[in-house]
Design a protein around this motif. Structure first.
Motif, PDB file in Angstrom:
ATOM      1  N   LEU A  25       0.831  -1.212   0.000  1.00 20.08           N
ATOM      2  CA  LEU A  25       0.000   0.000   0.000  1.00 20.08           C
ATOM      3  C   LEU A  25       0.861   1.256   0.000  1.00 20.08           C
ATOM      4  O   LEU A  25       0.584   2.206  -0.736  1.00 20.08           O
ATOM      5  CB  LEU A  25      -0.925  -0.002   1.212  1.00 20.08           C
ATOM      6  N   ALA A  26       1.908   1.274   0.808  1.00 23.20           N
ATOM      7  CA  ALA A  26       2.791   2.448   0.881  1.00 23.20           C
ATOM      8  C   ALA A  26       3.490   2.686  -0.453  1.00 23.20           C
ATOM      9  O   ALA A  26       3.588   3.825  -0.915  1.00 23.20           O
ATOM     10  CB  ALA A  26       3.806   2.271   1.999  1.00 23.20           C
ATOM     11  N   MET A  27       3.985   1.619  -1.098  1.00 23.51           N
ATOM     12  CA  MET A  27       4.652   1.777  -2.388  1.00 23.51           C
ATOM     13  C   MET A  27       3.679   2.277  -3.447  1.00 23.51           C
ATOM     14  O   MET A  27       4.017   3.171  -4.225  1.00 23.51           O
ATOM     15  CB  MET A  27       5.286   0.463  -2.834  1.00 23.51           C
ATOM     16  N   ALA A  28       2.480   1.708  -3.490  1.00 26.02           N
ATOM     17  CA  ALA A  28       1.499   2.134  -4.492  1.00 26.02           C
ATOM     18  C   ALA A  28       1.151   3.607  -4.306  1.00 26.02           C
ATOM     19  O   ALA A  28       1.070   4.357  -5.288  1.00 26.02           O
ATOM     20  CB  ALA A  28       0.244   1.269  -4.391  1.00 26.02           C
ATOM     21  N   ARG A  29       0.957   4.026  -3.072  1.00 26.62           N
ATOM     22  CA  ARG A  29       0.639   5.439  -2.815  1.00 26.62           C
ATOM     23  C   ARG A  29       1.810   6.340  -3.192  1.00 26.62           C
ATOM     24  O   ARG A  29       1.636   7.398  -3.787  1.00 26.62           O
ATOM     25  CB  ARG A  29       0.283   5.632  -1.344  1.00 26.62           C
ATOM     26  N   ASN A  30       3.008   5.936  -2.821  1.00 25.47           N
ATOM     27  CA  ASN A  30       4.195   6.750  -3.078  1.00 25.47           C
ATOM     28  C   ASN A  30       4.477   6.880  -4.569  1.00 25.47           C
ATOM     29  O   ASN A  30       4.735   7.977  -5.063  1.00 25.47           O
ATOM     30  CB  ASN A  30       5.411   6.140  -2.374  1.00 25.47           C
ATOM     31  N   TRP A  31       4.416   5.779  -5.295  1.00 26.33           N
ATOM     32  CA  TRP A  31       4.797   5.783  -6.701  1.00 26.33           C
ATOM     33  C   TRP A  31       3.660   6.195  -7.625  1.00 26.33           C
ATOM     34  O   TRP A  31       3.877   6.362  -8.832  1.00 26.33           O
ATOM     35  CB  TRP A  31       5.346   4.428  -7.107  1.00 26.33           C
ATOM     36  N   SER A  32       2.448   6.381  -7.113  1.00 25.48           N
ATOM     37  CA  SER A  32       1.350   6.797  -7.984  1.00 25.48           C
ATOM     38  C   SER A  32       1.432   8.281  -8.320  1.00 25.48           C
ATOM     39  O   SER A  32       0.753   8.758  -9.216  1.00 25.48           O
ATOM     40  CB  SER A  32      -0.002   6.472  -7.355  1.00 25.48           C
ATOM     41  N   ILE A  33       2.288   9.016  -7.614  1.00 27.21           N
ATOM     42  CA  ILE A  33       2.510  10.437  -7.875  1.00 27.21           C
ATOM     43  C   ILE A  33       3.932  10.602  -8.373  1.00 27.21           C
ATOM     44  O   ILE A  33       4.880  10.188  -7.705  1.00 27.21           O
ATOM     45  CB  ILE A  33       2.297  11.289  -6.606  1.00 27.21           C
ATOM     46  N   ILE A  34       4.101  11.175  -9.547  1.00 20.67           N
ATOM     47  CA  ILE A  34       5.433  11.377 -10.115  1.00 20.67           C
ATOM     48  C   ILE A  34       6.174  12.410  -9.275  1.00 20.67           C
ATOM     49  O   ILE A  34       5.667  13.494  -9.005  1.00 20.67           O
ATOM     50  CB  ILE A  34       5.351  11.831 -11.579  1.00 20.67           C
ATOM     51  N   LYS A  43      12.592   3.701   3.127  1.00 18.60           N
ATOM     52  CA  LYS A  43      11.673   2.632   3.513  1.00 18.60           C
ATOM     53  C   LYS A  43      11.407   1.657   2.369  1.00 18.60           C
ATOM     54  O   LYS A  43      10.888   0.576   2.584  1.00 18.60           O
ATOM     55  CB  LYS A  43      10.366   3.190   4.067  1.00 18.60           C
ATOM     56  N   PHE A  44      11.814   2.023   1.142  1.00 20.84           N
ATOM     57  CA  PHE A  44      11.647   1.136  -0.006  1.00 20.84           C
ATOM     58  C   PHE A  44      12.988   0.613  -0.513  1.00 20.84           C
ATOM     59  O   PHE A  44      13.086   0.155  -1.648  1.00 20.84           O
ATOM     60  CB  PHE A  44      10.908   1.853  -1.144  1.00 20.84           C
ATOM     61  N   GLU A  45      14.004   0.651   0.332  1.00 18.87           N
ATOM     62  CA  GLU A  45      15.345   0.280  -0.119  1.00 18.87           C
ATOM     63  C   GLU A  45      15.471  -1.193  -0.490  1.00 18.87           C
ATOM     64  O   GLU A  45      16.396  -1.578  -1.201  1.00 18.87           O
ATOM     65  CB  GLU A  45      16.392   0.654   0.923  1.00 18.87           C
ATOM     66  N   LYS A  46      14.532  -2.029  -0.050  1.00 19.91           N
ATOM     67  CA  LYS A  46      14.575  -3.456  -0.393  1.00 19.91           C
ATOM     68  C   LYS A  46      14.173  -3.706  -1.843  1.00 19.91           C
ATOM     69  O   LYS A  46      14.372  -4.800  -2.358  1.00 19.91           O
ATOM     70  CB  LYS A  46      13.634  -4.262   0.515  1.00 19.91           C
ATOM     71  N   TRP A  47      13.597  -2.706  -2.506  1.00 21.16           N
ATOM     72  CA  TRP A  47      13.080  -2.886  -3.863  1.00 21.16           C
ATOM     73  C   TRP A  47      13.743  -1.938  -4.850  1.00 21.16           C
ATOM     74  O   TRP A  47      14.093  -0.820  -4.519  1.00 21.16           O
ATOM     75  CB  TRP A  47      11.569  -2.654  -3.902  1.00 21.16           C
ATOM     76  N   GLU A  48      13.850  -2.413  -6.059  1.00 18.16           N
ATOM     77  CA  GLU A  48      14.384  -1.609  -7.166  1.00 18.16           C
ATOM     78  C   GLU A  48      13.412  -1.740  -8.339  1.00 18.16           C
ATOM     79  O   GLU A  48      13.040  -2.852  -8.720  1.00 18.16           O
ATOM     80  CB  GLU A  48      15.758  -2.156  -7.572  1.00 18.16           C
ATOM     81  N   ILE A  49      12.976  -0.619  -8.879  1.00 14.60           N
ATOM     82  CA  ILE A  49      12.114  -0.659 -10.064  1.00 14.60           C
ATOM     83  C   ILE A  49      12.963  -1.093 -11.251  1.00 14.60           C
ATOM     84  O   ILE A  49      14.024  -0.529 -11.504  1.00 14.60           O
ATOM     85  CB  ILE A  49      11.458   0.710 -10.330  1.00 14.60           C
ATOM     86  N   ARG A  50      12.498  -2.107 -11.940  1.00 19.55           N
ATOM     87  CA  ARG A  50      13.208  -2.639 -13.104  1.00 19.55           C
ATOM     88  C   ARG A  50      12.567  -2.104 -14.374  1.00 19.55           C
ATOM     89  O   ARG A  50      11.346  -2.133 -14.526  1.00 19.55           O
ATOM     90  CB  ARG A  50      13.142  -4.165 -13.125  1.00 19.55           C
ATOM     91  N   ASN A  51      13.382  -1.619 -15.283  1.00 17.54           N
ATOM     92  CA  ASN A  51      12.882  -1.129 -16.565  1.00 17.54           C
ATOM     93  C   ASN A  51      12.709  -2.254 -17.571  1.00 17.54           C
ATOM     94  O   ASN A  51      11.858  -2.178 -18.450  1.00 17.54           O
ATOM     95  CB  ASN A  51      13.821  -0.074 -17.144  1.00 17.54           C
ATOM     96  N   LYS A  52      13.540  -3.281 -17.449  1.00 18.85           N
ATOM     97  CA  LYS A  52      13.465  -4.424 -18.354  1.00 18.85           C
ATOM     98  C   LYS A  52      13.609  -5.690 -17.517  1.00 18.85           C
ATOM     99  O   LYS A  52      14.472  -5.772 -16.646  1.00 18.85           O
ATOM    100  CB  LYS A  52      14.579  -4.392 -19.389  1.00 18.85           C
ATOM    101  N   GLU A  53      12.741  -6.627 -17.791  1.00 12.20           N
ATOM    102  CA  GLU A  53      12.808  -7.911 -17.086  1.00 12.20           C
ATOM    103  C   GLU A  53      12.041  -8.935 -17.914  1.00 12.20           C
ATOM    104  O   GLU A  53      11.046  -8.608 -18.555  1.00 12.20           O
ATOM    105  CB  GLU A  53      12.183  -7.787 -15.699  1.00 12.20           C
TER     106      GLU A  53
END
Length: 93
Positions: A25-34, A43-53
């Protein structure tokens, strides 16, 4: 690990563990706004947005409800994941 976080008609391919409900929920709220130029939150350091996978590498999926319906392409991908036995978790709010 690599997975997909779906939020309405947005989706994010993420390197990292499957988030729990509060994290998703926190990630969706945070990343829904550019937020151009803003530093990545610790708090999101465990994740990395991937451009290609490769879709074959996706090991988890979490769906957070949004204001718009999920796109047909993402629905197709989720169906492929389910057919492979990937558990798709739906967060209810």
């Amino acid at each position: 690990m690599v997975g997909i976080l779906v939020h309405g008609n947005n989706h994010y391919i993420l390197g990292g563990p499957s988030p729990d409900e509060a994290e998703a929920l926190a990630m969706a709220r945070n990343w829904s706004i550019i937020q151009i130029g803003e530093m990545k939150s610790e708090k999101f350091e465990k994740w990395e947005i991937r451009n290609k996978e490769f879709r074959e590498n996706l090991e988890w999926a979490v769906i957070v409800p949004g204001d718009r319906p999920t796109s047909p392409g993402v629905m197709e991908l989720l169906a492929e994941l389910a057919a492979r036995g990937v558990v798709i978790r739906r967060i209810l709010v």
